[in-house]
Design a protein around this motif. Structure first.
Motif, PDB file in Angstrom:
ATOM      1  N   LEU A  26       0.821  -1.193  -0.127  1.00 36.19           N
ATOM      2  CA  LEU A  26      -0.002  -0.007  -0.029  1.00 36.19           C
ATOM      3  C   LEU A  26       0.936   1.502  -0.065  1.00 36.19           C
ATOM      4  O   LEU A  26       0.428   2.165  -0.912  1.00 36.19           O
ATOM      5  CB  LEU A  26      -0.896  -0.065   1.301  1.00 36.19           C
ATOM      6  CG  LEU A  26      -2.253   0.838   1.095  1.00 36.19           C
ATOM      7  CD1 LEU A  26      -3.001   0.266  -0.087  1.00 36.19           C
ATOM      8  CD2 LEU A  26      -3.113   0.786   2.404  1.00 36.19           C
ATOM      9  N   ILE A  27       1.821   1.318   0.642  1.00 42.19           N
ATOM     10  CA  ILE A  27       2.939   2.501   0.763  1.00 42.19           C
ATOM     11  C   ILE A  27       3.508   2.682  -0.494  1.00 42.19           C
ATOM     12  O   ILE A  27       3.483   3.648  -1.050  1.00 42.19           O
ATOM     13  CB  ILE A  27       4.006   2.283   1.818  1.00 42.19           C
ATOM     14  CG1 ILE A  27       3.294   2.408   3.192  1.00 42.19           C
ATOM     15  CG2 ILE A  27       5.064   3.148   1.627  1.00 42.19           C
ATOM     16  CD1 ILE A  27       4.172   2.067   4.233  1.00 42.19           C
ATOM     17  N   PHE A  30       1.057   4.318  -2.788  1.00 47.10           N
ATOM     18  CA  PHE A  30       0.999   5.612  -2.673  1.00 47.10           C
ATOM     19  C   PHE A  30       2.198   6.326  -3.132  1.00 47.10           C
ATOM     20  O   PHE A  30       2.073   7.406  -3.923  1.00 47.10           O
ATOM     21  CB  PHE A  30       1.034   6.047  -1.306  1.00 47.10           C
ATOM     22  CG  PHE A  30       0.751   7.371  -0.670  1.00 47.10           C
ATOM     23  CD1 PHE A  30      -0.228   7.931  -0.835  1.00 47.10           C
ATOM     24  CD2 PHE A  30       1.988   7.931  -0.033  1.00 47.10           C
ATOM     25  CE1 PHE A  30      -0.113   9.312  -0.661  1.00 47.10           C
ATOM     26  CE2 PHE A  30       2.123   9.145  -0.082  1.00 47.10           C
ATOM     27  CZ  PHE A  30       0.810   9.893  -0.174  1.00 47.10           C
ATOM     28  N   THR A  33       1.736   6.457  -6.857  1.00 47.70           N
ATOM     29  CA  THR A  33       0.396   7.589  -7.423  1.00 47.70           C
ATOM     30  C   THR A  33       1.136   8.896  -7.256  1.00 47.70           C
ATOM     31  O   THR A  33       1.085   9.563  -8.240  1.00 47.70           O
ATOM     32  CB  THR A  33      -0.731   7.583  -6.176  1.00 47.70           C
ATOM     33  OG1 THR A  33      -1.006   6.237  -6.083  1.00 47.70           O
ATOM     34  CG2 THR A  33      -1.738   8.423  -6.509  1.00 47.70           C
ATOM     35  N   ILE A  34       2.002   9.115  -6.516  1.00 48.73           N
ATOM     36  CA  ILE A  34       2.980  10.498  -6.672  1.00 48.73           C
ATOM     37  C   ILE A  34       3.554  10.498  -8.127  1.00 48.73           C
ATOM     38  O   ILE A  34       3.818  11.571  -8.697  1.00 48.73           O
ATOM     39  CB  ILE A  34       3.930  10.627  -5.503  1.00 48.73           C
ATOM     40  CG1 ILE A  34       2.935  10.859  -4.321  1.00 48.73           C
ATOM     41  CG2 ILE A  34       4.521  11.626  -5.656  1.00 48.73           C
ATOM     42  CD1 ILE A  34       3.691  10.729  -2.834  1.00 48.73           C
ATOM     43  N   LEU A  67      -0.736   0.146 -10.472  1.00 49.56           N
ATOM     44  CA  LEU A  67      -1.148   0.658  -9.246  1.00 49.56           C
ATOM     45  C   LEU A  67      -2.456   0.162  -8.784  1.00 49.56           C
ATOM     46  O   LEU A  67      -2.638  -0.324  -7.619  1.00 49.56           O
ATOM     47  CB  LEU A  67      -1.155   2.188  -9.185  1.00 49.56           C
ATOM     48  CG  LEU A  67      -0.024   2.934  -9.177  1.00 49.56           C
ATOM     49  CD1 LEU A  67      -0.038   4.709  -9.514  1.00 49.56           C
ATOM     50  CD2 LEU A  67       1.176   2.665  -8.208  1.00 49.56           C
ATOM     51  N   VAL A  71      -3.412  -2.089  -5.314  1.00 53.77           N
ATOM     52  CA  VAL A  71      -4.487  -2.093  -4.546  1.00 53.77           C
ATOM     53  C   VAL A  71      -5.393  -3.428  -4.430  1.00 53.77           C
ATOM     54  O   VAL A  71      -5.762  -3.604  -3.240  1.00 53.77           O
ATOM     55  CB  VAL A  71      -5.213  -0.874  -4.909  1.00 53.77           C
ATOM     56  CG1 VAL A  71      -6.610  -0.824  -3.964  1.00 53.77           C
ATOM     57  CG2 VAL A  71      -4.410   0.525  -4.885  1.00 53.77           C
TER      58      VAL A  71
END
Length: 168
Positions: A26-27, A30, A33-34, A67, A71
């Motif tokens: 999950l990290i 994230f 996503t950036i 991504l 998830v």
């Protein structure tokens, strides 16, 4: 871990380790996503004069689908349901089909379509209906008996009564 021995130390350690791995994924999602937002900023805002190339858009969509797969992998690790595994497989096959080079023949696309059709057939005929399409918002499925809605479930009614008693 509902039907297994909950006092077994190795099972508890494995469950905790699995949860830690899910948090690591999950990290990573994230942080990815950036990276995707940075790619969009560069392609569509900073270099707005030049049109976005096919390869840039293909890379962006591939990254986004990766991504999404991450998830879905976290959901699969958390819920332990066959339906979650099927979702991960669907997204992985869709990503692979999307990233096929233009020079490849239609055989790879046909194989991907057959694979997706096979997964839908597996979902329809082999995965039980009671919890195959459970999502993250309905995690309390373990307490409700098969065929009951949440309103009919005795365990859910007891929880509501306990919540009302604790308010008073």
């Amino acid at each position: 871990m509902k039907n297994l021995d909950k006092n077994n130390l190795s099972l508890r350690i494995a469950y905790i380790f699995e949860s830690i791995l899910a948090m690591v994924v999950l990290i990573a999602v994230f942080l990815g996503t950036i990276d995707v937002l940075r790619m969009i900023w560069k392609a569509y805002i900073v270099e707005f004069q030049t049109p976005v190339q096919y390869s840039q858009l293909n890379d962006l969509l591939g990254q986004i689908l990766l991504l999404v797969i991450g998830v879905e992998l976290v959901v699969m690790l958390s819920l332990h349901l066959p339906g979650a595994l099927i979702e991960v497989l669907l997204y992985a096959i869709a990503r692979k089909m999307l990233l096929l080079p233009k020079s490849e023949g239609m055989a790879d696309v046909l194989i991907g379509v057959i694979a997706i059709a096979g997964i839908f057939a597996i979902r329809k005929y082999l995965v039980s209906n009671d919890n195959s399409n459970i999502n993250v918002t309905s995690i309390h499925y373990e307490e409700c008996e098969e065929g009951q809605s949440c309103e009919e479930c005795e365990a859910c009614r007891e929880k509501k009564l306990q919540a009302e008693k604790s308010k008073h």
